[in-house]
Scaffold this active site. Structure first.
Site, PDB file in Angstrom:
ATOM      1  N   ARG A  14       0.791  -1.236   0.000  1.00 55.89           N
ATOM      2  CA  ARG A  14       0.000   0.000   0.000  1.00 55.89           C
ATOM      3  C   ARG A  14       0.824   1.288   0.000  1.00 55.89           C
ATOM      4  NH1 ARG A  14      -5.110   0.320   3.738  1.00 55.89           N
ATOM      5  NH2 ARG A  14      -3.586   0.234   5.438  1.00 55.89           N
ATOM      6  N   ASP A  15       2.141   1.208  -0.082  1.00 59.96           N
ATOM      7  CA  ASP A  15       2.931   2.446  -0.159  1.00 59.96           C
ATOM      8  C   ASP A  15       4.177   2.237  -1.016  1.00 59.96           C
ATOM      9  OD1 ASP A  15       3.413   5.122   0.334  1.00 59.96           O
ATOM     10  OD2 ASP A  15       4.467   4.781   2.216  1.00 59.96           O
ATOM     11  N   VAL A  16       3.997   1.570  -2.160  1.00 58.70           N
ATOM     12  CA  VAL A  16       5.115   1.388  -3.079  1.00 58.70           C
ATOM     13  C   VAL A  16       5.400   2.722  -3.762  1.00 58.70           C
ATOM     14  CG1 VAL A  16       5.929   0.197  -5.141  1.00 58.70           C
ATOM     15  CG2 VAL A  16       4.547  -1.036  -3.454  1.00 58.70           C
TER      16      VAL A  16
END
Length: 311
Positions: A14-16
């Site tokens: 969820r935070d690439v």
């Protein structure tokens, strides 16, 4: 791949983003910062997935909308990170977070190969499929994703990216070939077409406004809008120019109110915008004019948007 390993354990990062992709001295690529990661099968995972999380420039549409997300959301973020790495520009940008989200949900970025000639059209196609608006249009497994990357590494066309429904692939030649057309010919044709359409629209607009002024010179009915003073304008008003100017000013103010209210989502601002639009739509001063029609249409759009939001 780190994402493949995470997906195999039902973990969504969820935070690439570029800042979380580390390259070791030996060339090993590592994915860092799992602080926002979500275990899909964990209790309360569904409720957590409905809260937007991540960095706005790289968030997938389903995360922005608070929908259920899986590894395809990470695939989308990875595609947007690769786009920035190759072009030096973020695919979706804006002055604030709302502008970034609006661009991500409604716009298509410039294809990567147009910003960096070293990138192939096939690579742009892969990025297009990775960052498609719907998760169903992206790669459905890592095997296919790696297969297409392997093909362009060997100088071949991607096998699956050709079917991506996105602006990246506009301009392909029949048969899906990635061979580039004659240098600059496509851009020149597009510019000529756009200039031609703009000229036609301008001429049509001027014709409509001229007809409006001729028809509504002395026949405009109803009270003047607030703020339009009589007196010095009476001589002009007999020819209809003052009336047209009043209508144009009232519509411009109402349109600005409507745009600001829609961006902010503030109920009071929306109420004020509806009031200004309704005054144009229902006031006999505007009866039969294009402004009344536009105000009526804008009111319907606002009501439909409010109904969809409430629903």
């Amino acid at each position: 791949l780190a994402l493949e390993h995470a997906a195999g354990h039902n973990v969504v990062h969820r935070d690439v983003k570029p800042a979380n992709i580390m390259i070791a001295k030996d060339g090993t690529v590592k994915l860092a910062d799992f602080g926002l990661a979500l275990l899909v099968d964990a209790p309360h995972a569904r409720e957590a997935s409905h809260r937007a999380a991540g960095t706005p420039f790289y968030m997938a549409p389903e995360i922005i909308e608070g929908a259920n997300a899986d590894w395809r959301a990470d695939q989308c973020s990875l595609g947007q990170s690769l786009y920035e790495a190759v072009t030096g520009k973020k695919p979706f940008a804006g002055k604030n977070v709302s502008d970034v989200f609006r661009a991500r949900l409604h716009d298509s970025p410039v294809p990567a190969h147009r910003l960096n000639p070293a990138a192939s059209r096939g690579f742009s196609g892969i990025l297009a499929k990775m960052t498609a608006r719907s998760p169903a249009e992206r790669y459905q497994n890592f095997r296919d994703l790696k297969k297409d990357f392997d093909r362009i590494a060997k100088g071949k066309h991607p096998a699956l990216a050709k079917s991506a429904r996105t602006a990246y692939l506009r301009g392909r030649r029949p048969g899906g070939s990635d061979a580039a057309p004659a240098r600059g010919s496509v851009e020149r044709a597009r510019i000529k077409r756009r200039v031609g359409l703009a000229l036609q629209a301008g001429i049509a607009f001027l014709a409509v406004m001229a007809l409006f002024v001729m028809v509504h010179r002395p026949e405009v009915r109803g009270p003047r809008p607030a703020g339009v003073a009589p007196g010095p304008d009476r001589a002009i008003d007999s020819r209809g120019y003052s009336s047209y100017r009043a209508m144009r000013s009232a519509w411009r103010d109402a349109s600005r109110l409507s745009a600001r209210a829609e961006r902010s989502g503030d109920p009071e601002a929306l109420a004020a915008a509806r009031g200004a639009l309704r005054e144009i739509a229902e006031n006999r001063f505007f009866d039969g004019t294009v402004y009344a029609a536009m105000a009526t249409g804008r009111l319907r759009e606002l009501d439909a948007a409010a109904a969809e939001k409430d629903g």
